[in-house]
Design a protein around this motif. Structure first.
Motif, PDB file in Angstrom:
ATOM      1  N   MET A   1     -20.313  30.532 -12.286  1.00 17.99           N
ATOM      2  CA  MET A   1     -20.953  30.740 -13.698  1.00 17.99           C
ATOM      3  C   MET A   1     -22.362  30.337 -13.004  1.00 17.99           C
ATOM      4  O   MET A   1     -22.939  29.574 -12.451  1.00 17.99           O
ATOM      5  CB  MET A   1     -20.580  29.442 -14.514  1.00 17.99           C
ATOM      6  N   THR A   2     -23.237  31.076 -13.799  1.00 19.61           N
ATOM      7  CA  THR A   2     -24.777  31.315 -13.732  1.00 19.61           C
ATOM      8  C   THR A   2     -25.359  30.410 -14.927  1.00 19.61           C
ATOM      9  O   THR A   2     -25.157  30.431 -16.161  1.00 19.61           O
ATOM     10  CB  THR A   2     -25.253  32.734 -13.613  1.00 19.61           C
ATOM     11  N   ARG A   3     -26.129  29.550 -14.343  1.00 16.44           N
ATOM     12  CA  ARG A   3     -27.003  28.615 -15.270  1.00 16.44           C
ATOM     13  C   ARG A   3     -28.294  28.061 -14.803  1.00 16.44           C
ATOM     14  O   ARG A   3     -28.212  27.949 -14.042  1.00 16.44           O
ATOM     15  CB  ARG A   3     -25.976  27.180 -15.754  1.00 16.44           C
ATOM     16  N   ASP A   4     -29.075  27.819 -15.850  1.00 16.71           N
ATOM     17  CA  ASP A   4     -30.324  27.583 -15.348  1.00 16.71           C
ATOM     18  C   ASP A   4     -30.395  26.033 -15.414  1.00 16.71           C
ATOM     19  O   ASP A   4     -29.848  25.330 -16.225  1.00 16.71           O
ATOM     20  CB  ASP A   4     -31.380  28.209 -16.596  1.00 16.71           C
ATOM     21  N   PRO A   5     -31.172  25.509 -14.465  1.00 20.14           N
ATOM     22  CA  PRO A   5     -31.472  23.932 -14.520  1.00 20.14           C
ATOM     23  C   PRO A   5     -32.097  23.452 -15.797  1.00 20.14           C
ATOM     24  O   PRO A   5     -32.866  24.158 -16.555  1.00 20.14           O
ATOM     25  CB  PRO A   5     -32.373  23.618 -13.237  1.00 20.14           C
ATOM     26  N   ILE A   6     -31.573  22.298 -16.201  1.00 26.10           N
ATOM     27  CA  ILE A   6     -32.253  21.739 -17.460  1.00 26.10           C
ATOM     28  C   ILE A   6     -33.518  21.056 -16.741  1.00 26.10           C
ATOM     29  O   ILE A   6     -33.682  20.339 -16.076  1.00 26.10           O
ATOM     30  CB  ILE A   6     -31.259  20.664 -17.970  1.00 26.10           C
ATOM     31  N   ALA A   7     -34.464  21.486 -17.709  1.00 27.13           N
ATOM     32  CA  ALA A   7     -35.877  20.801 -17.640  1.00 27.13           C
ATOM     33  C   ALA A   7     -35.890  19.364 -17.928  1.00 27.13           C
ATOM     34  O   ALA A   7     -35.347  19.162 -19.034  1.00 27.13           O
ATOM     35  CB  ALA A   7     -36.606  21.754 -18.348  1.00 27.13           C
ATOM     36  N   LEU A  28     -20.578  11.164 -11.931  1.00 24.93           N
ATOM     37  CA  LEU A  28     -21.426  11.459 -10.888  1.00 24.93           C
ATOM     38  C   LEU A  28     -20.883  10.584  -9.461  1.00 24.93           C
ATOM     39  O   LEU A  28     -20.910  11.201  -8.217  1.00 24.93           O
ATOM     40  CB  LEU A  28     -22.869  11.105 -10.806  1.00 24.93           C
ATOM     41  N   HIS A  29     -20.627   9.401  -9.545  1.00 25.45           N
ATOM     42  CA  HIS A  29     -20.009   8.581  -8.481  1.00 25.45           C
ATOM     43  C   HIS A  29     -18.657   9.141  -7.964  1.00 25.45           C
ATOM     44  O   HIS A  29     -18.510   9.303  -6.896  1.00 25.45           O
ATOM     45  CB  HIS A  29     -19.712   7.018  -8.859  1.00 25.45           C
ATOM     46  N   ARG A  30     -17.718   9.672  -9.171  1.00 21.76           N
ATOM     47  CA  ARG A  30     -16.532  10.128  -8.792  1.00 21.76           C
ATOM     48  C   ARG A  30     -16.789  11.558  -7.871  1.00 21.76           C
ATOM     49  O   ARG A  30     -16.033  11.651  -6.849  1.00 21.76           O
ATOM     50  CB  ARG A  30     -15.574  10.221  -9.680  1.00 21.76           C
ATOM     51  N   ARG A  31     -17.417  12.309  -8.694  1.00 19.69           N
ATOM     52  CA  ARG A  31     -17.676  13.792  -8.070  1.00 19.69           C
ATOM     53  C   ARG A  31     -18.357  13.875  -6.720  1.00 19.69           C
ATOM     54  O   ARG A  31     -18.119  14.519  -5.551  1.00 19.69           O
ATOM     55  CB  ARG A  31     -18.483  14.657  -8.860  1.00 19.69           C
ATOM     56  N   HIS A  70     -23.891  19.450 -12.617  1.00 16.21           N
ATOM     57  CA  HIS A  70     -23.573  20.903 -12.674  1.00 16.21           C
ATOM     58  C   HIS A  70     -23.405  21.324 -11.497  1.00 16.21           C
ATOM     59  O   HIS A  70     -22.483  21.977 -11.023  1.00 16.21           O
ATOM     60  CB  HIS A  70     -24.862  21.569 -13.545  1.00 16.21           C
ATOM     61  N   LEU A  71     -24.108  20.944 -10.404  1.00 18.07           N
ATOM     62  CA  LEU A  71     -23.903  21.390  -9.026  1.00 18.07           C
ATOM     63  C   LEU A  71     -22.809  20.797  -8.534  1.00 18.07           C
ATOM     64  O   LEU A  71     -21.934  21.620  -7.932  1.00 18.07           O
ATOM     65  CB  LEU A  71     -25.102  20.906  -8.328  1.00 18.07           C
ATOM     66  N   LEU A  72     -22.140  19.550  -8.816  1.00 23.18           N
ATOM     67  CA  LEU A  72     -21.004  19.167  -8.184  1.00 23.18           C
ATOM     68  C   LEU A  72     -19.888  19.815  -8.961  1.00 23.18           C
ATOM     69  O   LEU A  72     -18.682  20.189  -8.396  1.00 23.18           O
ATOM     70  CB  LEU A  72     -21.134  17.623  -8.382  1.00 23.18           C
ATOM     71  N   ARG A  73     -19.956  19.951 -10.169  1.00 22.65           N
ATOM     72  CA  ARG A  73     -19.051  20.814 -10.866  1.00 22.65           C
ATOM     73  C   ARG A  73     -18.817  22.286 -10.341  1.00 22.65           C
ATOM     74  O   ARG A  73     -17.621  22.570 -10.250  1.00 22.65           O
ATOM     75  CB  ARG A  73     -19.086  20.817 -12.508  1.00 22.65           C
ATOM     76  N   ASP A  74     -19.813  22.857 -10.151  1.00 23.22           N
ATOM     77  CA  ASP A  74     -19.766  24.085  -9.583  1.00 23.22           C
ATOM     78  C   ASP A  74     -19.200  24.337  -8.306  1.00 23.22           C
ATOM     79  O   ASP A  74     -18.451  24.893  -7.706  1.00 23.22           O
ATOM     80  CB  ASP A  74     -21.076  24.792  -9.722  1.00 23.22           C
ATOM     81  N   LEU A  75     -19.440  23.017  -7.261  1.00 22.17           N
ATOM     82  CA  LEU A  75     -18.782  22.944  -6.130  1.00 22.17           C
ATOM     83  C   LEU A  75     -17.171  22.860  -6.008  1.00 22.17           C
ATOM     84  O   LEU A  75     -16.467  23.425  -5.414  1.00 22.17           O
ATOM     85  CB  LEU A  75     -19.168  21.655  -5.236  1.00 22.17           C
ATOM     86  N   ASP A  76     -16.711  22.058  -7.347  1.00 21.23           N
ATOM     87  CA  ASP A  76     -15.304  21.872  -7.490  1.00 21.23           C
ATOM     88  C   ASP A  76     -14.886  23.117  -7.838  1.00 21.23           C
ATOM     89  O   ASP A  76     -13.371  23.582  -7.564  1.00 21.23           O
ATOM     90  CB  ASP A  76     -15.068  20.971  -8.656  1.00 21.23           C
ATOM     91  N   ARG A  77     -15.282  24.134  -8.616  1.00 25.30           N
ATOM     92  CA  ARG A  77     -14.733  25.436  -9.121  1.00 25.30           C
ATOM     93  C   ARG A  77     -15.120  26.251  -8.171  1.00 25.30           C
ATOM     94  O   ARG A  77     -15.083  27.538  -8.223  1.00 25.30           O
ATOM     95  CB  ARG A  77     -15.490  25.660 -10.273  1.00 25.30           C
ATOM     96  N   ASN A  78     -16.040  26.031  -7.077  1.00 26.34           N
ATOM     97  CA  ASN A  78     -16.177  26.853  -5.840  1.00 26.34           C
ATOM     98  C   ASN A  78     -17.096  28.116  -6.414  1.00 26.34           C
ATOM     99  O   ASN A  78     -16.713  29.093  -6.230  1.00 26.34           O
ATOM    100  CB  ASN A  78     -14.913  27.165  -5.343  1.00 26.34           C
TER     101      ASN A  78
END
Length: 83
Positions: A1-7, A28-31, A70-78
């Protein structure tokens, strides 16, 4: 999924409450643990800047916490996170 970082100055960052941020920090701690990302001291300390609560791991804005999740969730979804 493509998403822009949150400002950091995104107006939505003002809507988060301390209980919501505590839940996000728990996620965040778990992921982050499998990747060596450990912030045991990260917490909300009721520090605000311009009406936004700061997360205490270097006084980062909530947007930093959300972008990390978001980055960690994306890693989990590869999936890659593009700019």
């Amino acid at each position: 999924m493509t998403r822009d970082p949150i400002a950091p100055d995104d107006p939505r960052m003002r809507d988060y409450t301390e209980p919501q941020l505590a839940a996000l920090l728990g996620e965040l701690h778990r992921r982050g643990r499998p990747y060596g990302l450990l912030w045991g001291s990260a917490s909300t300390r009721e520090t605000t800047l311009d009406g936004r609560i700061l997360v205490d791991f270097g006084n980062a804005p909530v947007s930093t916490l959300l972008n990390l999740l978001h980055l960690l969730r994306d890693l989990d979804r590869n999936e890659a996170w593009t700019r």
